[in-house]
Motif scaffolding. Structure first.
Motif, mmCIF file in Angstrom:
data_model
loop_
_atom_site.group_PDB
_atom_site.id
_atom_site.type_symbol
_atom_site.label_atom_id
_atom_site.label_comp_id
_atom_site.label_asym_id
_atom_site.label_seq_id
_atom_site.Cartn_x
_atom_site.Cartn_y
_atom_site.Cartn_z
ATOM 1 N N PRO A 83 0.797 -1.233 0.000
ATOM 2 C CA PRO A 83 0.000 0.000 0.000
ATOM 3 C C PRO A 83 0.828 1.281 0.000
ATOM 4 C CG PRO A 83 -0.952 -1.594 1.514
ATOM 5 C CD PRO A 83 0.373 -2.142 1.084
ATOM 6 N N VAL A 84 1.730 1.429 0.975
ATOM 7 C CA VAL A 84 2.549 2.641 1.079
ATOM 8 C C VAL A 84 3.950 2.198 1.481
ATOM 9 C CG1 VAL A 84 2.684 4.996 1.946
ATOM 10 C CG2 VAL A 84 0.492 3.804 1.994
ATOM 11 N N THR A 85 4.936 2.485 0.642
ATOM 12 C CA THR A 85 6.239 1.829 0.738
ATOM 13 C C THR A 85 7.331 2.796 1.165
ATOM 14 O OG1 THR A 85 5.478 0.570 -1.184
ATOM 15 C CG2 THR A 85 7.737 0.222 -0.466
ATOM 16 N N GLY A 86 8.002 2.499 2.288
ATOM 17 C CA GLY A 86 9.022 3.395 2.791
ATOM 18 C C GLY A 86 10.323 3.349 2.012
ATOM 19 N N THR A 87 10.877 2.142 1.774
ATOM 20 C CA THR A 87 12.172 2.048 1.106
ATOM 21 C C THR A 87 12.073 2.534 -0.339
ATOM 22 O OG1 THR A 87 11.671 -0.293 0.725
ATOM 23 C CG2 THR A 87 13.144 0.235 2.536
ATOM 24 N N ALA A 88 11.048 2.134 -1.060
ATOM 25 C CA ALA A 88 10.906 2.583 -2.446
ATOM 26 C C ALA A 88 10.625 4.081 -2.518
ATOM 27 C CB ALA A 88 9.795 1.805 -3.150
ATOM 28 N N SER A 89 9.957 4.637 -1.520
ATOM 29 C CA SER A 89 9.761 6.092 -1.483
ATOM 30 C C SER A 89 11.090 6.812 -1.315
ATOM 31 C CB SER A 89 8.800 6.478 -0.348
ATOM 32 O OG SER A 89 7.493 6.031 -0.617
ATOM 33 N N GLY A 90 12.008 6.219 -0.527
ATOM 34 C CA GLY A 90 13.336 6.794 -0.408
ATOM 35 C C GLY A 90 14.059 6.820 -1.744
ATOM 36 N N VAL A 91 13.969 5.719 -2.481
ATOM 37 C CA VAL A 91 14.547 5.659 -3.829
ATOM 38 C C VAL A 91 13.911 6.716 -4.727
ATOM 39 C CG1 VAL A 91 14.847 4.241 -5.891
ATOM 40 C CG2 VAL A 91 15.063 3.207 -3.632
ATOM 41 N N LEU A 92 12.579 6.820 -4.648
ATOM 42 C CA LEU A 92 11.865 7.760 -5.506
ATOM 43 C C LEU A 92 12.224 9.205 -5.165
ATOM 44 C CD1 LEU A 92 9.897 7.881 -7.826
ATOM 45 C CD2 LEU A 92 8.007 7.682 -6.198
ATOM 46 N N GLY A 93 12.484 9.484 -3.902
ATOM 47 C CA GLY A 93 12.934 10.818 -3.530
ATOM 48 C C GLY A 93 14.272 11.167 -4.157
ATOM 49 N N ALA A 94 15.213 10.196 -4.157
ATOM 50 C CA ALA A 94 16.505 10.414 -4.803
ATOM 51 C C ALA A 94 16.339 10.568 -6.306
ATOM 52 C CB ALA A 94 17.447 9.254 -4.483
ATOM 53 N N TYR A 95 15.451 9.772 -6.892
ATOM 54 C CA TYR A 95 15.152 9.862 -8.330
ATOM 55 C C TYR A 95 14.595 11.242 -8.662
ATOM 56 C CZ TYR A 95 12.911 8.548 -12.821
ATOM 57 O OH TYR A 95 12.508 8.470 -14.136
ATOM 58 N N TYR A 96 13.683 11.739 -7.839
ATOM 59 C CA TYR A 96 13.071 13.055 -8.066
ATOM 60 C C TYR A 96 14.138 14.145 -8.064
ATOM 61 C CZ TYR A 96 9.704 16.896 -7.380
ATOM 62 O OH TYR A 96 8.960 18.041 -7.511
ATOM 63 N N GLN A 97 15.058 14.055 -7.112
ATOM 64 C CA GLN A 97 16.123 15.051 -7.047
ATOM 65 C C GLN A 97 17.068 14.950 -8.249
ATOM 66 O OE1 GLN A 97 14.969 17.400 -4.581
ATOM 67 N NE2 GLN A 97 17.165 17.580 -4.410
ATOM 68 N N GLU A 98 17.382 13.732 -8.656
ATOM 69 C CA GLU A 98 18.371 13.533 -9.717
ATOM 70 C C GLU A 98 17.823 13.842 -11.106
ATOM 71 O OE1 GLU A 98 22.102 12.354 -11.406
ATOM 72 O OE2 GLU A 98 21.481 12.945 -9.387
ATOM 73 N N PHE A 99 16.592 13.440 -11.385
ATOM 74 C CA PHE A 99 16.089 13.495 -12.756
ATOM 75 C C PHE A 99 14.974 14.517 -12.988
ATOM 76 C CE2 PHE A 99 17.577 9.075 -12.113
ATOM 77 C CZ PHE A 99 18.594 9.057 -13.052
ATOM 78 N N ILE A 100 14.363 15.032 -11.912
ATOM 79 C CA ILE A 100 13.204 15.915 -12.085
ATOM 80 C C ILE A 100 13.444 17.287 -11.498
ATOM 81 C CG2 ILE A 100 10.748 16.224 -11.575
ATOM 82 C CD1 ILE A 100 10.553 13.142 -11.428
ATOM 83 N N CYS A 101 13.771 17.358 -10.220
ATOM 84 C CA CYS A 101 13.851 18.641 -9.526
ATOM 85 C C CYS A 101 15.110 19.421 -9.897
ATOM 86 C CB CYS A 101 13.786 18.429 -8.019
ATOM 87 S SG CYS A 101 13.903 19.938 -7.056
ATOM 88 N N GLY A 102 16.258 18.781 -9.685
ATOM 89 C CA GLY A 102 17.515 19.396 -10.068
ATOM 90 C C GLY A 102 18.048 20.433 -9.095
#
Length: 300
Positions: free
Chosen positions: A229-248
């Motif tokens: 339902p709501v995933t802590g470890t994958a959310s951590g990965v997604l946060g790093a992904y957001y910073q690397e590929f989206i937010c900048g």
């Protein structure tokens, strides 16, 4: 026969019946790996965590899905910290810090009391890692139930980890994420270079306000579950992904807010901080948990 008390917490929510359920067993005595696995298999939870003594950290923790032990589980860690605070295993303070030994490394944990009296648990994770996806993308689309046109054209499909590997799939729209139907038994046809990974699709169109990302999480083959339902470890990965590929741009104080669980009627939110550290990211996630019940396991 010795019985074991299992605490049921719902995580990344303050409302029982929402968020991600986890089972917690505090300081069990005489339970070996087989017994822990049997207890985890007896629950309806994607993960059950066992707090144990540690020689290198304040406490140790082991995580079991219904079918196998896993190295790390974010939501079960937040549930465990909340349970330990409630049971008086930690110092009584408005801010509590301690360390947990996991198979993914030693994690720093911080618990802050909110103005409402709730506990916000902040969990450090391993340094982020990304690896290229070399599988067949057409097969990948089949096993998650979308078409090539649904994939975001300028963001990468890529493996990521902050302790457990997942395949990040960027999707154009909320409707495409919502209509996904995972074929878990076929995941390994697509995940040829990392067959034990889970799959984590997301989009930038959200349901809630003040939210950056809408996500789902399809469990790894062999875990015994279909969707988390709501995933802590994958959310951590997604946060790093957001910073690397989206937010900048650095977001040192403001968290990335991720919503998940709407498709299974167990919505919740995860707060993520991801700070650049050389070529990787230092990641923290945060959320609350609520005690939803408890029950007793008795071996046959």
């Amino acid at each position: 026969m010795k019985t074991t008390c299992i605490l049921h917490f719902d995580v990344f929510t303050s409302q029982p019946g929402k968020g991600n359920p986890a089972g917690i067993v505090l300081l069990p005595e005489g339970l070996d790996s087989n017994a822990m696995q049997a207890i985890a298999a007896s629950t309806d939870f994607n993960d059950t965590a066992f707090i144990i003594p540690s020689e290198v950290a304040d406490f140790g923790i082991r995580y079991f899905s219904p079918r196998k032990e896993v190295d790390l589980c974010g939501h079960a860690t937040i549930a465990a910290a909340t349970a330990m605070r409630g049971a008086g295993l930690l110092q009584d303070s408005s801010v509590i810090t301690f360390s947990l030994e996991t198979k993914a490394g030693i994690l720093p944990i911080r618990i802050e009391s909110t103005p409402k009296g709730d506990a916000l648990v902040i969990m450090g994770q391993a340094q982020s890692q990304f690896k290229k996806f070399n599988g067949n993308q057409n097969v990948l689309m089949e096993v998650v139930g979308v078409s090539e046109e649904d994939i975001h054209p300028s963001l990468p499909v890529i493996y990521g980890s902050t302790g457990r590997w997942t395949l990040i799939i960027p999707v154009r729209s909320l409707s495409a994420v919502q209509r996904m139907q995972p074929q878990t038994a076929r995941f390994q046809e697509a995940l040829v270079d990392m067959p034990d990974a889970s799959i984590h699709p997301f989009c930038l169109e959200t349901i809630g306000t003040g939210v950056h990302i809408h996500a789902r999480h399809f469990s790894a083959p062999g875990s015994g579950t279909i969707e988390d339902p709501v995933t802590g470890t994958a959310s951590g990965v997604l946060g790093a992904y957001y910073q690397e590929f989206i937010c900048g741009q650095p977001r040192k104080s403001q968290p990335i807010v991720i919503e998940q669980g709407y498709e299974v009627d167990r919505e919740g939110k995860v707060l993520v901080w991801a700070e650049k550290n050389n070529d990787n990211y230092t990641v923290r996630i945060a959320g609350s948990a609520v005690l939803a019940g408890q029950f007793v396991y008795q071996p046959a």
